[in-house]
Design a protein around this motif. Structure first.
Motif, mmCIF file in Angstrom:
data_model
loop_
_atom_site.group_PDB
_atom_site.id
_atom_site.type_symbol
_atom_site.label_atom_id
_atom_site.label_comp_id
_atom_site.label_asym_id
_atom_site.label_seq_id
_atom_site.Cartn_x
_atom_site.Cartn_y
_atom_site.Cartn_z
ATOM 1 N N ALA A 146 0.807 -1.215 0.000
ATOM 2 C CA ALA A 146 0.000 0.000 0.000
ATOM 3 C C ALA A 146 0.839 1.263 0.000
ATOM 4 O O ALA A 146 0.302 2.351 -0.131
ATOM 5 N N LEU A 148 3.404 1.590 -2.147
ATOM 6 C CA LEU A 148 4.166 1.467 -3.391
ATOM 7 C C LEU A 148 4.212 2.788 -4.167
ATOM 8 O O LEU A 148 5.290 3.243 -4.564
ATOM 9 N N ALA A 149 3.046 3.405 -4.375
ATOM 10 C CA ALA A 149 2.998 4.602 -5.223
ATOM 11 C C ALA A 149 3.849 5.744 -4.662
ATOM 12 O O ALA A 149 4.702 6.280 -5.387
ATOM 13 N N PRO A 150 3.672 6.154 -3.398
ATOM 14 C CA PRO A 150 4.480 7.288 -2.927
ATOM 15 C C PRO A 150 5.965 6.975 -2.886
ATOM 16 O O PRO A 150 6.783 7.844 -3.200
ATOM 17 N N ILE A 153 7.357 7.144 -6.515
ATOM 18 C CA ILE A 153 7.485 8.505 -7.036
ATOM 19 C C ILE A 153 8.584 9.259 -6.308
ATOM 20 O O ILE A 153 9.428 9.923 -6.932
ATOM 21 N N GLN A 251 8.737 -3.594 -9.194
ATOM 22 C CA GLN A 251 8.283 -2.274 -9.617
ATOM 23 C C GLN A 251 9.474 -1.338 -9.887
ATOM 24 O O GLN A 251 9.411 -0.520 -10.791
ATOM 25 N N TYR B 56 -2.228 12.143 -10.540
ATOM 26 C CA TYR B 56 -0.834 11.781 -10.840
ATOM 27 C C TYR B 56 -0.784 10.543 -11.736
ATOM 28 O O TYR B 56 -1.362 9.510 -11.421
ATOM 29 N N VAL B 299 -0.947 0.370 -9.463
ATOM 30 C CA VAL B 299 0.306 1.106 -9.589
ATOM 31 C C VAL B 299 1.204 0.451 -10.628
ATOM 32 O O VAL B 299 1.722 1.098 -11.526
ATOM 33 N N TYR B 305 -1.111 6.367 -10.428
ATOM 34 C CA TYR B 305 -0.517 6.598 -9.115
ATOM 35 C C TYR B 305 -1.481 7.312 -8.174
ATOM 36 O O TYR B 305 -1.569 6.993 -6.993
ATOM 37 N N GLY B 308 -4.145 4.831 -7.235
ATOM 38 C CA GLY B 308 -3.519 3.831 -6.364
ATOM 39 C C GLY B 308 -3.341 4.363 -4.947
ATOM 40 O O GLY B 308 -3.566 3.643 -3.972
ATOM 41 N N ALA B 309 -2.962 5.645 -4.836
ATOM 42 C CA ALA B 309 -2.793 6.239 -3.508
ATOM 43 C C ALA B 309 -4.131 6.323 -2.789
ATOM 44 O O ALA B 309 -4.234 5.992 -1.595
#
Lengths: 314, 338
Positions: A146, A148-150, A153, A251, B56, B299, B305, B308-309
């Motif tokens: 959970a 992963l995205a932040p 980036i 990823q 995003y 993601v 993104y 996903g967030a």
């Protein structure tokens, strides 16, 4: 024995009635053995299947039946996957080294940083303690996927030119994967170690203080030696998850030289695996599992109890 | 030494010195963890919340690319409405399936674990230690290996399960091997008409049962061995049947030990990534997808993104509710037992 029967007639009666709990009758024993063997079969079936496939010399792309020891068993599949398990030009040793770096780096860092914080949280009351504990618990609740995205980036924005080496992107590096794993592993290590340190009696520290030890000495000479088993178990649990970590490495990493065991395993069963002989998949799975499984198997008594301490105290 | 110890118990030294010494220690020991967690745990999580209110996407990834648009609660609304423009995404079905997946697994794990622990606790059983040693094997194998091996075992054409079925059932009932080309992981038709669950669910339930019961048996064995033998003897004298003894002694003593573990198992199974991702891949038609695998796909595959967030934030609240409910349950039961 005669005195025992004189003292406990009820037990004798129970035994005569056939309800004795101490010695099952032969019939009961045989039935129980049959059930145990049935369970044994289900537990061992996948293990034996993968072993027999790995030993199959015929390099069949798919197995043609169930043989415990295939005709002409050999270690050819092991030789092949050690040399080059996937289409990518990396050997098993390179993959294993990358996984080892990730697993050892994250688990050692988490335990070393974690035990200091765990000691403070276990022994001292200070402003913000409650907030910190709730924050750690909240992070523990959230599975690593959970974040992963932040993490992707954020780490992707860290890029700079290294003279002679070209562009370095933290996201596309083993270090980046290690940072992402530590993000979730450190709170786990703190919580797990705090749970253990809570069980160490405070009297030991008081005794050390009476003997004139400073707080630092007390921690390093009294608490740390006592906490060694918990440190080892926590480090091992971290190592275990790092050794087969999949989602961050899959990823983040693009360069085959950085690929890990779990990524190669996915390549061996995923959509690109149509042409991979199953004997090689089996050999690869065994080579990946064996080192950690052996350690876990030998020390499972300690590891399972360490797991229970960290997991149950919510 | 011990005789002199009481005399050495001094009153606390000057409190200001002591307090500041403690303060220095607290700061020094906490600093590494606070710094590391602040940068790599707290910041990404806060960033995640901001991210969840933006659109995003891949276009914003490159350095120097424009900032994403802030879209408010749009991502959340689209997730709740299952309106993401990606195939097989149905939010309500996803949650219900995930809850049912965890619940059904844990119930089976606990029951099997207790039964087998009781079986292995039988006095005078031969090869007891051998069985206990072997039965731990599923626990020590990494889950990703378990998932990939079982995936191949369920292969419709060459998998061990179909070969085993045709070798036993097929040979006994003289069914030709071609009848055993069961597509365990991707068969679209439900095996049991009135239960809306695909065959992949049952297949993964079997695989996860193989993986899950042994640890429950270990916990149950520990609890069983703490039950005083006199209780059984007394019950026997009072004429209790073996079922009554099991129901009124074994179960009563096992529950306080098993319940926290069952809750732990529920949360672990709820978030079990490897089986759903590697065995069925969420199929058929995303019907065995879990929240964790869906979050990963949003993601990793869709590169959404922002969405996903938002999905991760929703996951956080779902898990928060589950944690609060299970903690209440654990406490209520503890009080009942005390």
């Amino acid at each position: 024995m005669t005195t025992a029967t004189a003292k406990a007639p009820a037990r004798v009666i129970a035994r005569v009635r056939g309800g004795g709990r101490d010695r099952p009758t032969l019939l009961k024993q045989l039935i129980l053995q049959l059930i145990c063997l049935g369970i044994l079969f289900t537990v061992m079936f996948p293990v034996l299947w993968i072993l027999s496939m790995a030993l199959d010399p015929r390099n069949l792309s798919r197995p043609d039946g169930l043989n415990l020891i295939p005709p002409g068993a050999s270690l050819d599949a092991f030789r092949k996957v050690i040399a080059q398990p996937t289409v990518n030009p990396v050997s098993f040793v390179e993959l294993a080294l990358n996984s080892l770096k990730i697993a050892a780096g994250t688990s050692i860092a988490s335990v070393l940083i974690g035990v200091l914080a765990a000691y403070i949280l276990s022994r001292f009351d200070f402003r913000g303690r409650q907030v910190l504990m709730i924050a750690i618990l909240g992070v523990l609740m959230l599975p690593a996927v959970a974040t992963l995205a932040p993490l992707f980036i954020t780490l992707n924005q860290v890029r700079f030119e290294i003279p002679g080496l070209g562009l370095f992107n933290l996201r596309n590096s083993l270090l980046g994967v290690m940072i992402a794993i530590t993000s979730g592993l450190l709170p786990f290590a703190i919580w797990n170690l705090k749970g253990y340190l809570d069980t160490i009696p405070r009297e030991l520290e008081e005794a050390a203080a009476v003997d004139g030890a400073t707080k630092n000495q007390t921690f390093f000479r009294v608490i740390l030696p006592l906490a060694t088993p918990a440190l080892a178990v926590t480090a091992f649990l971290g190592f275990l998850s790092g050794w087969t970590e999949f989602y961050f490495s899959w990823q983040f990493l693009e360069n085959p030289k950085d690929f890990t065991l779990a990524m190669a395993l996915y390549n061996l069963v995923g959509q690109y695996a149509r042409t991979t002989p199953w004997s090689q998949f089996a050999a690869f799975a065994i080579l990946t599992a064996l080192p950690v499984s052996l350690v876990y198997f030998i020390f499972q008594r300690y590891i399972v109890s360490g797991l229970a301490i960290g997991g149950v105290k919510g | 030494m011990s005789a002199a110890a009481p005399a050495l118990r001094l009153p606390p030294r000057q409190s200001w010195w002591r307090r500041s010494a403690n303060g220095r220690l607290i700061v020094l020991y906490l600093l590494p963890a606070i710094l590391v967690m602040g940068i790599i745990t707290a910041y990404p999580l806060i960033f995640q919340v901001w991210l969840s209110f933006t659109d995003y996407g891949v276009k914003n990834l490159r350095v120097g690319s424009p900032a994403p648009n802030v879209v408010g609660f749009d991502n959340y609304i689209r997730i709740f409405q299952s309106n993401l423009g990606i195939p097989n995404f149905e939010f309500l079905r996803l949650i219900l399936y995930n809850l049912f997946w965890a619940l059904s697994n844990v119930i089976i794990h606990v029951i099997l674990g207790v039964l087998i622990a009781v079986l292995l606790n039988t006095k005078g059983l031969w090869f007891k230690r051998f069985y206990r040693a072997i039965f731990i094997i599923p626990v020590v194998i990494p889950p990703i290996i378990v998932a990939t091996v079982w995936r191949n075992m369920y292969d419709p054409d060459y998998g061990a399960i179909n070969l085993l079925l045709s070798g036993t059932v097929g040979t006994l009932l003289r069914i030709p091997p071609d009848a055993f080309r069961i597509d365990w992981m991707q068969q679209v038709a439900d095996p049991i008409g009135f239960i809306p669950l695909p065959l992949a669910f049952y297949g993964m339930l079997i695989a996860n049962t193989w993986l899950g019961w042994p640890l429950n048996a270990v916990v149950a064995t520990g609890a069983l061995q703490s039950i005083p033998n006199e209780l059984y003897e007394a019950a026997e004298i009072d004429g209790a049947s073996s079922w009554q003894r099991f129901r009124n002694i074994t179960i009563v003593y096992l529950r306080p030990a098993m319940l926290p573990y069952a809750i732990y198992g529920f949360v672990i199974t709820f978030n079990l990534f490897y089986l759903a991702y590697f065995m069925s891949g969420g199929g058929p038609f995303g019907r065995t997808e879990l929240l964790v695998t869906q979050a990963y796909r949003l993601v990793n595959e869709q590169r959404l993104y922002g969405v996903g967030a938002a999905f991760a934030v929703i996951m956080f609240f779902i898990l928060l509710v589950i944690t609060i409910i299970t903690n209440r349950m654990a406490k209520a039961t503890a009080r009942y037992d005390a």
